[in-house]
Design a protein around this motif. Structure first.
Motif, PDB file in Angstrom:
ATOM      1  N   UNK B  94      10.536   8.382  23.234  1.00  0.00           N
ATOM      2  CA  UNK B  94      11.132   9.757  22.965  1.00  0.00           C
ATOM      3  C   UNK B  94      11.993  10.355  23.993  1.00  0.00           C
ATOM      4  N   UNK B  95      11.521  10.427  24.967  1.00  0.00           N
ATOM      5  CA  UNK B  95      12.055  11.056  26.184  1.00  0.00           C
ATOM      6  C   UNK B  95      13.296  10.210  26.579  1.00  0.00           C
ATOM      7  N   UNK B  96      13.476   9.140  26.144  1.00  0.00           N
ATOM      8  CA  UNK B  96      14.735   8.368  26.663  1.00  0.00           C
ATOM      9  C   UNK B  96      15.879   9.036  25.712  1.00  0.00           C
ATOM     10  N   UNK B  97      15.455   9.446  24.318  1.00  0.00           N
ATOM     11  CA  UNK B  97      16.365  10.129  23.450  1.00  0.00           C
ATOM     12  C   UNK B  97      16.762  11.383  24.091  1.00  0.00           C
ATOM     13  N   UNK B  98      15.548  12.054  24.669  1.00  0.00           N
ATOM     14  CA  UNK B  98      15.842  13.465  25.011  1.00  0.00           C
ATOM     15  C   UNK B  98      16.739  13.365  26.397  1.00  0.00           C
ATOM     16  N   UNK B  99      16.369  12.517  27.007  1.00  0.00           N
ATOM     17  CA  UNK B  99      17.002  12.268  28.481  1.00  0.00           C
ATOM     18  C   UNK B  99      18.441  12.198  28.449  1.00  0.00           C
ATOM     19  N   UNK B 100      18.751  11.258  27.367  1.00  0.00           N
ATOM     20  CA  UNK B 100      20.019  11.084  26.920  1.00  0.00           C
ATOM     21  C   UNK B 100      20.889  12.071  26.441  1.00  0.00           C
ATOM     22  N   UNK B 101      20.370  12.889  25.699  1.00  0.00           N
ATOM     23  CA  UNK B 101      21.020  14.083  25.306  1.00  0.00           C
ATOM     24  C   UNK B 101      21.161  15.111  26.515  1.00  0.00           C
ATOM     25  N   UNK B 102      20.141  15.413  27.190  1.00  0.00           N
ATOM     26  CA  UNK B 102      20.016  16.482  27.938  1.00  0.00           C
ATOM     27  C   UNK B 102      20.882  16.274  29.293  1.00  0.00           C
ATOM     28  N   UNK B 103      21.044  15.008  29.672  1.00  0.00           N
ATOM     29  CA  UNK B 103      21.939  14.495  30.875  1.00  0.00           C
ATOM     30  C   UNK B 103      23.244  14.543  30.589  1.00  0.00           C
ATOM     31  N   UNK B 104      23.596  14.862  29.262  1.00  0.00           N
ATOM     32  CA  UNK B 104      25.148  15.072  29.217  1.00  0.00           C
ATOM     33  C   UNK B 104      25.743  16.365  29.832  1.00  0.00           C
ATOM     34  N   UNK B 105      24.579  17.332  29.990  1.00  0.00           N
ATOM     35  CA  UNK B 105      25.128  18.380  30.615  1.00  0.00           C
ATOM     36  C   UNK B 105      24.274  18.339  32.294  1.00  0.00           C
ATOM     37  N   UNK B 106      24.654  19.200  33.013  1.00  0.00           N
ATOM     38  CA  UNK B 106      24.141  19.470  34.267  1.00  0.00           C
ATOM     39  C   UNK B 106      23.657  20.763  34.733  1.00  0.00           C
ATOM     40  N   UNK B 107      22.851  21.105  35.614  1.00  0.00           N
ATOM     41  CA  UNK B 107      22.582  22.398  35.818  1.00  0.00           C
ATOM     42  C   UNK B 107      21.773  23.303  34.992  1.00  0.00           C
ATOM     43  N   UNK B 108      22.225  24.590  34.914  1.00  0.00           N
ATOM     44  CA  UNK B 108      21.459  25.288  33.872  1.00  0.00           C
ATOM     45  C   UNK B 108      21.626  24.782  32.484  1.00  0.00           C
ATOM     46  N   UNK B 109      22.539  24.228  32.041  1.00  0.00           N
ATOM     47  CA  UNK B 109      22.960  23.780  30.849  1.00  0.00           C
ATOM     48  C   UNK B 109      21.790  22.640  30.554  1.00  0.00           C
ATOM     49  N   UNK B 110      21.504  21.777  31.641  1.00  0.00           N
ATOM     50  CA  UNK B 110      20.594  20.704  31.366  1.00  0.00           C
ATOM     51  C   UNK B 110      19.020  21.550  30.978  1.00  0.00           C
ATOM     52  N   UNK B 111      18.658  22.364  32.066  1.00  0.00           N
ATOM     53  CA  UNK B 111      17.609  23.115  31.673  1.00  0.00           C
ATOM     54  C   UNK B 111      17.491  23.918  30.407  1.00  0.00           C
ATOM     55  N   UNK B 112      18.596  24.393  29.747  1.00  0.00           N
ATOM     56  CA  UNK B 112      18.539  24.980  28.516  1.00  0.00           C
ATOM     57  C   UNK B 112      18.186  23.803  27.530  1.00  0.00           C
ATOM     58  N   UNK B 113      18.981  22.691  27.462  1.00  0.00           N
ATOM     59  CA  UNK B 113      18.696  21.770  26.637  1.00  0.00           C
ATOM     60  C   UNK B 113      17.364  21.093  26.607  1.00  0.00           C
ATOM     61  N   UNK B 114      16.635  21.070  28.031  1.00  0.00           N
ATOM     62  CA  UNK B 114      15.098  20.803  27.939  1.00  0.00           C
ATOM     63  C   UNK B 114      14.386  21.725  27.037  1.00  0.00           C
ATOM     64  N   UNK B 115      14.500  22.937  27.220  1.00  0.00           N
ATOM     65  CA  UNK B 115      13.998  24.076  26.527  1.00  0.00           C
ATOM     66  C   UNK B 115      14.263  23.986  24.811  1.00  0.00           C
ATOM     67  N   UNK B 116      15.645  23.550  24.642  1.00  0.00           N
ATOM     68  CA  UNK B 116      15.842  23.814  23.237  1.00  0.00           C
ATOM     69  C   UNK B 116      15.067  22.493  22.678  1.00  0.00           C
TER      70      UNK B 116
END
Lengths: 255, 319
Positions: B94-116
């Protein structure tokens, strides 16, 4: 064996990059032969760094074609272009400050290792990458300080380390973006001595952006002059020096 | 980690292996939970400490692992060992999918996507009642004995050894990973991602890979927690846990693997001690956290190893 003189290693044709109304690069045509040291000069904002960014794929050209070793590379992602054999240094020093100089260069070499994704080849990858890295550090005269953290090196050594990292990748073309940027007069003289020696020994194909004219005339075989994104002169250093348009551009008279 | 610390770690593992012979059952329960949380915090260190990928949603890994192993144990009769590792594997996938989406962003946006994504799973855990049990969660999760004589792992002490083995195995895996060429690229991303890209690395692939491994190990921790506690509920996916595990990593010492395990144990100890004195224990722990960030950003492990090295230097240079 010599290549036919009309076959360039790096060949730009009609390369244009617009940012809205601003034309950063305007129909740039340029051919860099194998073994040549080519300097690109021009006043601030002439498009020199944009040219590098377009060649290395960090910025996509709006129009035009870039060929490298007879292969179109226009629009490829930058890591692929890099893998084909184009390595660059940056105008602002970009290193891994907490790693030693050796680790910096090793990480650079590792990027080209054919087995870098194999899970159990770690020891071998490190060994082979380190050998390339140490050779590159030696070429740039950095062996003595190789174990120090890169962030603690003198500014001049940091600039040279960047060149060593690019060389550890065994590139076919080396792009140097203002290698003496930010150096004092003495540091510049030392760095240029080292670079001149290294370029002579390695016969590397180099594309060099530089502000300091003394450095340019010392290192370059051929000079391309950019002004407002367009090539206004191209030739041997003496020709370019004598060119009236170039003198105008540098005095700000050209409109 | 220097070679001098290796014997120390071996001694610690031996002491932990002998702990059941000396500690009362109550302490064993606390210790088991501390090791599970330690595994959870160590998994986040791969992202936070080694790659500077700041996750505000690592509870997603823990909760997903817990619900998955809980569901497997409750509804499929799968033996404990298979359910735990199956749940960890599922979390990693599942994390491959989550990682694929979250790494579209960097920095704070990455963090916010993981939270989302963590909050998304939290919402699902409430709504998908037929699988998750809604706000009640999954209760009465059994430790189903398995074949091949693994039945011993289902007892209280046996389960402790399973947890210890998972932690040691995961540590060795992480240790090998961060010292491999792959780990060198992660450090490159941490120190200067733009330069790492310029060297020709597809950094996004590396980031997705490290997210997958970190989530799989975080999922393993959660997958152990469910049969340990006997339940899995929505709190295991809540953002509060994501924040707490970040605190464990920072207080213990990020980028060290060992530190976050100590941080988790320290966090549990503090929670236990402070909450017996005052209801506002989190306030006092917050002060401790601030003190660490200001005065000891290298964390507990950093302080300890720094002291060791200073001692060795003093001895070496002494008369």
């Amino acid at each position: 064996m010599h290549r036919a003189p009309d076959v360039a290693l790096l060949d730009l044709d009609g390369v244009t990059r617009r940012y809205g109304a601003l034309v950063a690069l305007d129909q740039v045509a340029m051919r860099v032969e194998e073994g040549e040291v080519r300097a690109v000069i021009g006043p601030n904002g002439a498009g020199k760094t944009t040219l590098f960014n377009v060649i290395t794929g960090t910025v996509k050209p709006t129009a035009g074609l870039i060929r490298f070793a007879d292969q179109a590379i226009t629009g490829l992602p930058s890591h692929q272009i890099c893998r084909l054999g184009i390595s660059r240094t940056f105008q602002i020093t970009a290193l891994f400050p907490e790693m030693s100089a050796r680790e910096n260069a090793r990480l650079a070499a590792q990027a080209r290792h054919p087995r870098r994704w194999q899970p159990f080849a770690g020891a071998r990858i490190f060994k082979e990458a380190q050998a390339l890295a140490d050779a590159a550090l030696e070429q740039l005269g950095l062996s003595g300080i190789a174990d120090r953290p890169a962030g603690l090196l003198s500014h001049g050594d940091q600039r040279l380390l960047e060149v060593a990292m690019a060389m550890a990748q065994q590139p076919r073309v080396l792009l140097l973006d203002e290698p003496t940027q930010g150096l004092s007069v003495e540091e510049t003289a030392q760095a240029v001595d080292t670079l001149a020696r290294f370029l002579q020994a390695s016969r590397m194909t180099v594309l060099l952006v530089e502000h300091d004219m003394e450095v340019v005339f010392r290192l370059a075989h051929r000079i391309t002059v950019l002004h407002r994104g367009a090539v206004i002169a191209d030739g041997a250093p003496d020709e370019v020096k004598a060119d009236a348009r170039v003198q105008d551009a540098y005095l700000g008279g050209l409109d | 980690m220097s070679a001098a610390l290796r014997p120390l770690l071996i001694v610690v593992v031996l002491v932990l292996a002998l702990a059941p012979f000396g500690l009362p059952p109550f302490a064993m329960t606390l210790l088991t939970e501390a090791l599970i949380l330690g595994l959870f915090a160590m998994s986040l260190d791969l992202m936070f400490g080694y790659t500077r990928l700041v996750s505000f949603g690592h509870a997603a890994a823990y909760g997903l692992g817990a619900y998955a192993s809980g569901w497997l144990l409750l509804h499929t009769g799968m033996p404990l060992l298979f359910a735990v590792f199956g749940a960890a594997l599922l979390t990693g996938v599942v994390a491959i999918g989550i990682g694929w989406m979250c790494t579209l962003a960097t920095g704070v946006s990455f963090s916010m996507l993981t939270l989302a994504f963590a909050q998304l799973l939290y919402a699902i855990s409430f709504k998908w009642t037929s699988v998750t049990g809604g706000s009640d969660g999954l209760a009465g999760i059994p430790r189903t004995p398995g074949p091949f004589g693994f039945a011993a792992l289902t007892s209280k002490i046996g389960f402790y050894y399973l947890v210890l083995a998972c932690l040691v195995g995961a540590f060795l895996l992480c240790f090998a990973l961060v010292r491999s060429p792959f780990g060198a690229v992660l450090r490159g991303i941490r120190e200067n991602e733009a330069k790492t890209i310029a060297l020709g690395y597809n950094t996004r692939l590396y980031k997705i890979a490290v997210v997958a491994v970190a989530y799989a190990l975080g999922g393993l921790a959660g997958a152990l927690y469910a049969p340990f506690a006997g339940f899995a509920n929505t709190e295991l996916l809540f953002w509060l846990l994501s924040g707490q595990v970040l605190i464990m990593v920072i207080v213990g010492g990020s980028g060290t693997l060992v530190g976050p395990i100590l941080g988790a144990a320290f966090f549990m100890l503090m929670e236990h001690q402070l909450s017996s004195w005052t209801e506002a224990w989190a306030l006092y722990f917050g002060l401790i956290f601030i003190a660490f960030v200001l005065f000891a950003p290298q964390g507990i492990w950093g302080l300890a190893t720094g002291r060791l090295q200073m001692g060795r230097l003093r001895r070496a240079s002494g008369p």
